[in-house]
Design a protein around this motif. Structure first.
Motif, PDB file in Angstrom:
ATOM      1  N   ALA A  83      35.359 -45.817 -68.323  1.00 47.66           N
ATOM      2  CA  ALA A  83      34.486 -46.712 -69.106  1.00 47.66           C
ATOM      3  C   ALA A  83      35.151 -47.163 -70.400  1.00 47.66           C
ATOM      4  O   ALA A  83      34.987 -48.306 -70.816  1.00 47.66           O
TER       5      ALA A  83
ATOM      6  N   VAL B 163      37.423 -38.083 -67.492  1.00 43.79           N
ATOM      7  CA  VAL B 163      37.086 -39.214 -68.376  1.00 43.79           C
ATOM      8  C   VAL B 163      38.338 -39.561 -69.172  1.00 43.79           C
ATOM      9  O   VAL B 163      38.997 -38.658 -69.695  1.00 43.79           O
TER      10      VAL B 163
ATOM     11  N   GLY C  72      28.326 -49.326 -66.792  1.00 43.86           N
ATOM     12  CA  GLY C  72      29.275 -48.237 -66.531  1.00 43.86           C
ATOM     13  C   GLY C  72      28.559 -47.029 -65.951  1.00 43.86           C
ATOM     14  O   GLY C  72      29.074 -46.339 -65.068  1.00 43.86           O
ATOM     15  N   THR C  73      27.364 -46.782 -66.452  1.00 41.94           N
ATOM     16  CA  THR C  73      26.560 -45.663 -65.948  1.00 41.94           C
ATOM     17  C   THR C  73      26.301 -45.853 -64.449  1.00 41.94           C
ATOM     18  O   THR C  73      26.456 -44.914 -63.651  1.00 41.94           O
TER      19      THR C  73
ATOM     20  N   LEU D 216      29.224 -45.135 -62.153  1.00 43.76           N
ATOM     21  CA  LEU D 216      29.368 -43.705 -61.835  1.00 43.76           C
ATOM     22  C   LEU D 216      28.317 -43.290 -60.804  1.00 43.76           C
ATOM     23  O   LEU D 216      28.613 -42.603 -59.822  1.00 43.76           O
TER      24      LEU D 216
ATOM     25  N   ASP E  54      36.084 -41.761 -64.667  1.00 45.97           N
ATOM     26  CA  ASP E  54      35.246 -42.423 -65.658  1.00 45.97           C
ATOM     27  C   ASP E  54      36.187 -43.138 -66.622  1.00 45.97           C
ATOM     28  O   ASP E  54      36.704 -42.552 -67.581  1.00 45.97           O
TER      29      ASP E  54
ATOM     30  N   LYS F  36      33.204 -52.154 -75.833  1.00 44.95           N
ATOM     31  CA  LYS F  36      34.423 -51.817 -75.097  1.00 44.95           C
ATOM     32  C   LYS F  36      35.495 -52.880 -75.351  1.00 44.95           C
ATOM     33  O   LYS F  36      35.180 -53.990 -75.792  1.00 44.95           O
TER      34      LYS F  36
ATOM     35  N   TYR G 223      31.882 -37.228 -80.262  1.00 49.50           N
ATOM     36  CA  TYR G 223      30.454 -37.076 -80.164  1.00 49.50           C
ATOM     37  C   TYR G 223      30.062 -35.821 -80.937  1.00 49.50           C
ATOM     38  O   TYR G 223      30.802 -34.827 -80.877  1.00 49.50           O
TER      39      TYR G 223
ATOM     40  N   GLY H 169      27.011 -54.328 -68.391  1.00 56.13           N
ATOM     41  CA  GLY H 169      27.735 -54.694 -67.170  1.00 56.13           C
ATOM     42  C   GLY H 169      28.723 -53.594 -66.827  1.00 56.13           C
ATOM     43  O   GLY H 169      29.076 -52.767 -67.678  1.00 56.13           O
TER      44      GLY H 169
ATOM     45  N   PHE I 103      30.062 -52.655 -71.741  1.00 59.72           N
ATOM     46  CA  PHE I 103      29.231 -52.545 -72.948  1.00 59.72           C
ATOM     47  C   PHE I 103      29.955 -53.311 -74.069  1.00 59.72           C
ATOM     48  O   PHE I 103      31.179 -53.267 -74.144  1.00 59.72           O
TER      49      PHE I 103
ATOM     50  N   THR J 149      32.285 -35.968 -73.793  1.00 65.21           N
ATOM     51  CA  THR J 149      32.271 -37.358 -73.356  1.00 65.21           C
ATOM     52  C   THR J 149      30.913 -37.937 -73.687  1.00 65.21           C
ATOM     53  O   THR J 149      30.006 -37.216 -74.133  1.00 65.21           O
TER      54      THR J 149
HETATM   55  C1  LIG Z   1      32.869 -42.317 -71.148  1.00 66.58           C
HETATM   56  C2  LIG Z   1      31.722 -43.224 -70.811  1.00 66.58           C
HETATM   57  N1  LIG Z   1      31.153 -43.110 -69.595  1.00 66.58           N
HETATM   58  C3  LIG Z   1      30.152 -43.916 -69.225  1.00 66.58           C
HETATM   59  C4  LIG Z   1      29.654 -44.875 -70.073  1.00 66.58           C
HETATM   60  C5  LIG Z   1      28.486 -45.697 -69.636  1.00 66.58           C
HETATM   61  O1  LIG Z   1      28.686 -47.064 -69.683  1.00 66.58           O
HETATM   62  P1  LIG Z   1      27.461 -48.066 -69.908  1.00 66.58           P
HETATM   63  O2  LIG Z   1      27.059 -47.968 -71.335  1.00 66.58           O
HETATM   64  O3  LIG Z   1      28.043 -49.398 -69.560  1.00 66.58           O
HETATM   65  O4  LIG Z   1      26.392 -47.661 -68.979  1.00 66.58           O
HETATM   66  C6  LIG Z   1      30.225 -45.044 -71.336  1.00 66.58           C
HETATM   67  C7  LIG Z   1      29.717 -46.103 -72.234  1.00 66.58           C
HETATM   68  O5  LIG Z   1      29.592 -46.030 -73.377  1.00 66.58           O
HETATM   69  C8  LIG Z   1      31.278 -44.190 -71.730  1.00 66.58           C
HETATM   70  O6  LIG Z   1      31.839 -44.293 -72.931  1.00 66.58           O
END
Ligand SMILES: Cc1ncc(COP(=O)(O)O)c(C=O)c1O
Length: 395
Positions: free
Chosen positions: A165, A137, A60-61, A64, A163, A201, A338, A209, A198, A85
């Motif tokens: 994710a 997000v 997911g990172t 982005l 976002d 999810k 968080y 992935g 992840f 986030t």
């Molecule tokens: C809001 C958000 N953005 C981005 C990500 C990044 O995803 P990844 O862990 O697959 O890189 C996550 C993952 O936990 C997320 O919750």
């Protein structure tokens, strides 16, 4: 009774044979980079999100990151986003050399506040016009107010990177010019939508992935090139991309799971209703426990279907840290998503964000707590969670 925050075992037990077969298929094929499993999943995710293109990426990172890279956002640029986030949202912005501008979140959804966004965009336009993208997000599995965000993006001619994710399959109502409501899936409303697979999810792999979806075919081609070192054709590099490819083993596992995703969303929604009833019966609702709200649960007074996918079920409570310890001591998994807002993270100390204040986000960081919500959670487990919370507040 044990109530883990997330238990992947029931899913793995149910699909073990199919998953092993899919993974073995990749191994036996000897095609280990991209290949048919990735293409098949890309098509299935594009269909699921009702978009034309999907590009499988490594996380997911990286979804982005590759979106920002393909937009050529870099040093001197700003990206408008939320301070509340997961770190990756902001990390991806810094990684291309840009900086985030934070708009506080809305009280009800904890998603980015369009009123505050409008003020920041206006300020930027009167100044140096440095905001080059908007990155909302869809926190916990509920869409941000995309109707207003899309209007702002159009007004200021800035692309949206969603976002998504945490929100694959979440929906959001958009009102058409003729007044009819279209429900659109998370990720399908911006220039790109970024998903994480992840394992925690709603659709999770057996490792990392991700996926980028888009309705812009040319941009999809650009993303495909960026995820593979900017090469098109092979060994001819028009851009500096990276290795952001989705692994075919992950793709093969995700293809086994995807057909069951809607059912898992429904089970999570049912679990949310059970919690709402149990907290109500225990007399805890509103005070001391604020339950998560489905902000689009009715339109013009009419009930609509539940659009939230409850990747997380977040309550807001006083004495949150003491409650968390109390629950953990009684074998109930819970977590804080968080505890520190992004502008307060240590790694930003040198950039001067520490002096800023985002009161709604900061309050959420102090009082939010995620409870177990995974699909296979039993009624007995949920009753135990609520009884234990009642016990904490009665003590
Ligand atoms: C809001 C958000 N953005 C981005 C990500 C990044 O995803 P990844 O862990 O697959 O890189 C996550 C993952 O936990 C997320 O919750």
């Amino acid at each position: 009774m044990d109530v883990p925050l997330l238990d992947l075992q029931p899913q793995m037990t149910r699909f073990r044979e199919e998953i092993l077969q899919a993974v073995t298929g990749v191994i036996d094929s000897t095609r280990y980079i991209l290949g048919p499993q990735v293409t098949e999943l890309e098509q299935a995710i594009a269909d699921y999100c009702k978009v034309d293109d999907a590009v499988g990426v490594s996380s997911g990172t990286d979804a982005l990151l590759v979106s920002l890279m393909a937009l050529e956002i870099g040093p001197g640029d700003l990206v408008l986003t939320t301070p509340y986030t997961f770190f990756a949202t902001m990390g991806s912005i810094f990684r291309v050399g840009a900086m985030p501008v934070f708009a506080d979140v809305e009280k009800r959804s904890l998603n980015i506040d369009p009123d505050r966004m409008a003020e920041l965009l206006e300020e930027d336009r009167r100044g140096e016009c440095r905001i080059k993208a908007i990155m909302p997000v869809h926190l916990y599995g509920q869409c941000a107010d995309m109707e207003r965000i899309i209007a702002l993006a159009a007004q200021y001619e800035i692309p949206i990177i969603e976002d998504s994710a945490q929100a694959i399959g979440a929906e959001c109502p958009l009102v058409d010019q003729d007044g009819s409501v279209q429900w659109r899936r998370a990720g399908s409303m911006g220039l790109t939508g970024c998903f994480s697979f992840f394992p925690s999810k709603n659709l999770g792999g057996i490792g990392d992935g991700g996926m980028v979806v888009t309705r812009d075919h040319d941009f999809a081609e650009l993303l495909r090139s960026y995820r593979n070192h900017g090469a098109e054709p092979k060994y001819y590099h028009s851009h500096i991309g990276g290795n952001f490819r989705l692994d075919p083993i992950q793709a093969s596992v995700l293809s086994v799971k995807l057909p069951h995703l809607e059912q898992w969303h429904q089970q999570r929604r049912a679990n949310s209703s059970v919690y709402h009833n149990l907290f109500e019966q225990a007399g805890l609702t509103g005070d001391p426990v604020i339950l998560p709200e489905s902000v689009y649960s009715n339109i013009d007074g009419a009930e609509v279907h539940d659009f939230h996918i409850y990747n997380q079920f977040i309550i807001r409570v006083p004495r949150r840290d003491a409650l968390r310890e109390y629950l953990q001591q009684r074998s109930i998994g819970c977590e804080v998503y968080y505890p520190v807002c992004l502008h307060e993270q240590q790694c930003l100390a040198e950039y001067g964000y520490g002096d800023l204040s985002f009161p709604v986000a900061e309050q959420a960081a102090g009082d939010s707590l995620a409870l177990p919500i995974y699909p296979e959670l039993s009624d007995e487990q949920q009753a135990y969670v609520v009884e234990t919370i009642a016990g904490f507040f009665q003590a």
